[in-house]
Design an enzyme around this catalytic site. Sequence first.
Site, PDB file in Angstrom:
ATOM      1  N   GLY A  11       0.865  -1.184   0.000  1.00 32.82           N
ATOM      2  CA  GLY A  11       0.000   0.000   0.000  1.00 32.82           C
ATOM      3  C   GLY A  11       0.897   1.228   0.000  1.00 32.82           C
ATOM      4  O   GLY A  11       1.688   1.419   0.927  1.00 32.82           O
ATOM      5  N   ALA A  12       0.779   2.034  -1.062  1.00 36.89           N
ATOM      6  CA  ALA A  12       1.665   3.205  -1.186  1.00 36.89           C
ATOM      7  C   ALA A  12       0.914   4.501  -0.891  1.00 36.89           C
ATOM      8  O   ALA A  12       1.286   5.556  -1.381  1.00 36.89           O
ATOM      9  CB  ALA A  12       2.278   3.241  -2.588  1.00 36.89           C
ATOM     10  N   HIS A 179      -9.073  -3.102  18.449  1.00 34.86           N
ATOM     11  CA  HIS A 179      -8.831  -1.724  17.987  1.00 34.86           C
ATOM     12  C   HIS A 179     -10.164  -1.117  17.541  1.00 34.86           C
ATOM     13  O   HIS A 179     -10.412  -0.899  16.358  1.00 34.86           O
ATOM     14  CB  HIS A 179      -7.827  -1.758  16.831  1.00 34.86           C
TER      15      HIS A 179
END
Length: 313
Positions: A11-12, A179
């Site tokens: 993932g960029a 979370h």
Amino acid sequence: MPTRKKIGLIGAGNIGGELARLVANKELGDVVLFDIASKENFAKGKALDLEQNGSVLGYDASIRGTSNWDDLQGADVLIITAGVPRKPGQSRDDLVATNLPIIRDVASNAKRVCPDAFVIVISNPLDAMVYEYKRVVGAPKEKVVGMAGVLDSARMQLFLAREAGVSVKDVRTTVLGGHGDDMVPVLGYCTINGIPVGQVIAKEKLDAIVERTRKGGGEIVGLMGTSAYYAPATSAVAMAEAYLLDQKRLLPSAVYLDGEYGYKDIFMGVPVVIGGKGVEKIVQIDLTDDEKTMLAKSAKSVQSVIDVVKKSA
Ligand code: LMR
């Protein structure tokens, strides 16, 4: 001859870029910044910008953008941010249908090219995504963790420091559980250089801080219109560094529980020691009855999302 470590960032986007910057700046290894084919040029451009950044800052890490999984062959660490972030009004759990096929695709490719990597999942809904990653890869539980507790604890650390008028460096906090909005900030283990926070901050202020911590991610989404990325990236890099440098840091992390704290076949945040073997130890701390009840509520929320994932397996 020692070789440089290979760190794959899947993932960029916003977190991916910040992860790459931190990993390179700390010289933890060379970075492969992966994204899907339609975003390959974006990943390549970001990687090149970050490599050029090294000429000014003085790091030599190679940073390479790609959409080819073969470039991740033999990666030592994988940090996964693939998937979509939430928008204002969405919960993390609302992302499950969108992000589940993405994490499955990532896991099946990672299983082929770097099955032995130490893997840190950041994609939401965190606990269910890391559960699914481990299931698809069949990876040992020591090698797969979810990043959340470090981030949630950092948020609480900041709020407590500001309230007490002390440096964040002197505040230690522990946030356990899933979370999500039911996470469990454990006040009994939150201290200012060893002094329990309850001796320094009034109860109603502490209650407000607990609530703000639980909603910490959502607060930022509400302000920015998308998810946080600086603190999440720094938190994941602290975990990667603990593994790569065998630091044996005690960090709250989402790990696979097999009876610890009374839970089985679930990922949830608990204190663990991360070192060169991955999750080297799950530390069991005493909890009050109230804290156990809160943890059970959090586990129930996590389980309900994992059940959705399991049903569609
Ligand atoms: C966070 O806590 O910042 C992340 O999980 C992202 C989000 O949407 O809350």
